[in-house]
Design an enzyme around this catalytic site. Structure first.
Site, PDB file in Angstrom:
ATOM      1  N   CYS A 262      -9.452   6.600 -36.867  1.00  0.00           N
ATOM      2  CA  CYS A 262      -9.012   6.808 -38.259  1.00  0.00           C
ATOM      3  C   CYS A 262      -9.251   5.550 -39.101  1.00  0.00           C
ATOM      4  O   CYS A 262      -9.653   5.650 -40.255  1.00  0.00           O
ATOM      5  CB  CYS A 262      -7.511   7.114 -38.339  1.00  0.00           C
ATOM      6  N   ASP A 263      -8.972   4.381 -38.546  1.00  0.00           N
ATOM      7  CA  ASP A 263      -8.870   3.173 -39.374  1.00  0.00           C
ATOM      8  C   ASP A 263      -9.902   2.088 -39.073  1.00  0.00           C
ATOM      9  O   ASP A 263     -10.010   1.127 -39.841  1.00  0.00           O
ATOM     10  CB  ASP A 263      -7.464   2.550 -39.201  1.00  0.00           C
TER      11      ASP A 263
ATOM     12  N   CYS B 220      -4.708   4.069 -34.349  1.00  0.00           N
ATOM     13  CA  CYS B 220      -5.806   5.040 -34.315  1.00  0.00           C
ATOM     14  C   CYS B 220      -7.116   4.388 -34.772  1.00  0.00           C
ATOM     15  O   CYS B 220      -7.348   4.241 -35.971  1.00  0.00           O
ATOM     16  CB  CYS B 220      -5.444   6.229 -35.210  1.00  0.00           C
TER      17      CYS B 220
END
Ligand code: FAD
Ligand code: NAP
Length: 303
Positions: free
Chosen positions: A133-134, A130
């Site tokens: 997200c990261d 992701c």
């Protein structure tokens, strides 16, 4: 007794809830996480009509917000099984049993794993599925992306905001991604490609990922490349373990439906990515959702 229980609050499930509620049906939307499904893991969506571009979590909220006002009931729950008792269906979560006249399966798909040494070990230390997200954790580092589809190429472009350089490793010498996405990636000076190659191993230390072993599938040559993170986008797996008992899956686990989203079990419908279909997109999930709600309504009237 609900008129319909929708399992999964991705774009498909939320659209089915919208249409079912507007037909005055008593609707329960069951979700195991945050509403939005895979859209929550998407940086920028550029092909949803009405928006030049919109970030995934924002589109999720825009789809979700109207539902409460329409009387859709929401519940948190990880659905374990769905049972068919003819004129009613039972949906069982880890702690509650619900009943409905119809069920709409909208459980979508999840990322496939690469299955190489180091993937599990560095799970929260540099291996990710992701980018939204990261990605920001890997500012000014060299980032590797695995895969050649829409997800790999689009998310690689997003990662160029953070990474010093983003290298896409693909097992063939041609991308699967849509042409418009490919062309943009080829023009991006921060994106490099390693063709005809596979990741053999992800290595690092106790803190994080430090390198990958890459095998050229044509020559057999293995090289080491230093990287700070590995983002894996090698396709999807259907989320259908909960409905395995119903006899509605194909050999790969996707739900088989007709053009009206009907499965072979009367009163049970399936929509979106979880279906056996050619084009897994937000627009197609949304279209499926509208169709299934309408079919569920007609089915109840016919009872
Ligand atoms: P999903 O979005 O997968 O939602 C399914 C929901 O069901 C999830 O919220 C999940 O938690 C829930 N669920 C699953 N099992 C259970 C259970 N047992 N109990 C309770 N809840 C459960 N498409 C585009 O059109 N444009 C894009 O730009 C785009 N970018 C993408 C980028 C990435 C990185 C990825 C991975 C996909 C992208 N897609 C894009 C594809 C798009 O996101 C999907 O086609 C779409 O989200 C499918 O919607 P869905 O409602 O069928 O399922
Ligand atoms: P995908 O289209 O299935 O592509 C998976 C990629 O991973 C392919 O290039 C495949 O290689 C490669 N691959 C598969 N297994 C591998 C392995 N074991 N090792 C190395 N590489 C492997 O998956 P996706 O890109 O996640 O897309 C999923 C769905 O979401 C698609 O329907 C897509 O259109 C949609 N989506 C849409 C958008 C958008 O519209 N903007 C964005 C993202 C996703 P091969 O090419 O050799 O098979």
């Amino acid at each position: 007794m609900y008129d319909t229980i929708i399992i999964g609050a991705g774009p498909g499930g939320m659209t089915a809830a919208l249409y079912a509620a507007r037909s005055n049906m008593k609707v329960l939307l069951l979700e195991q996480g945050a509403p939005g499904g895979q859209m929550n893991n998407t940086a920028e969506i550029e092909n949803y009509p009405g928006y030049d571009t919109i970030i995934g979590p924002e589109l999720s909220m825009k789809m979700y917000e109207p539902l409460e006002g329409l009387g859709v009931e929401n519940a948190y729950g990880i659905v374990q099984t769905v049972e068919d008792a003819g004129e009613f269906k039972t949906v069982i979560t880890e702690d509650t049993t619900y009943e409905a006249k119809t069920v709409i399966i909208a459980t979508g798909a999840n990322h496939r794993k690469l299955g190489v040494p180091g993937e599990e070990e560095f799970g929260a230390r540099g291996v990710s599925y992701c980018a939204v997200c990261d990605g920001a954790f890997f500012r000014d580092q060299d980032i590797l992306v695995v895969g050649g589809g829409d997800s790999a190429v689009e998310e690689a472009m997003f990662l160029t905001r953070f990474g010093r350089e983003v290298t896409i490793v693909h097992r063939r010498d041609e991308l699967r991604a849509q042409k418009i996405i490919q062309e943009r990636a080829f023009k991006n000076p921060k994106i490099k490609f390693i063709w005809d190659s596979a990741i053999e191993e992800i290595t690092g230390d106790e803190r994080k990922v430090r390198a990958v072993k890459i095998k050229n599938l044509k020559t057999g040559e293995i090289t080491d490349k230093e990287v700070g993170a590995v983002f894996i986008y090698v396709g999807l797996l259907p989320q259908t373990s909960t409905v395995q008992n119903l006899g509605i899956l194909d050999g790969e686990g996707w739900v088989i439906t007709d053009d009206h989203m009907r499965t072979s079990v009367p009163g049970i419908f399936a929509i979106g990515d979880v279906r056996q279909k050619d084009l897994r997109q937000i627009t197609t999930a949304v279209g499926d959702g509208a169709m299934a709600a309408n079919e569920a309504y007609k089915y109840i009237v016919s009872l």
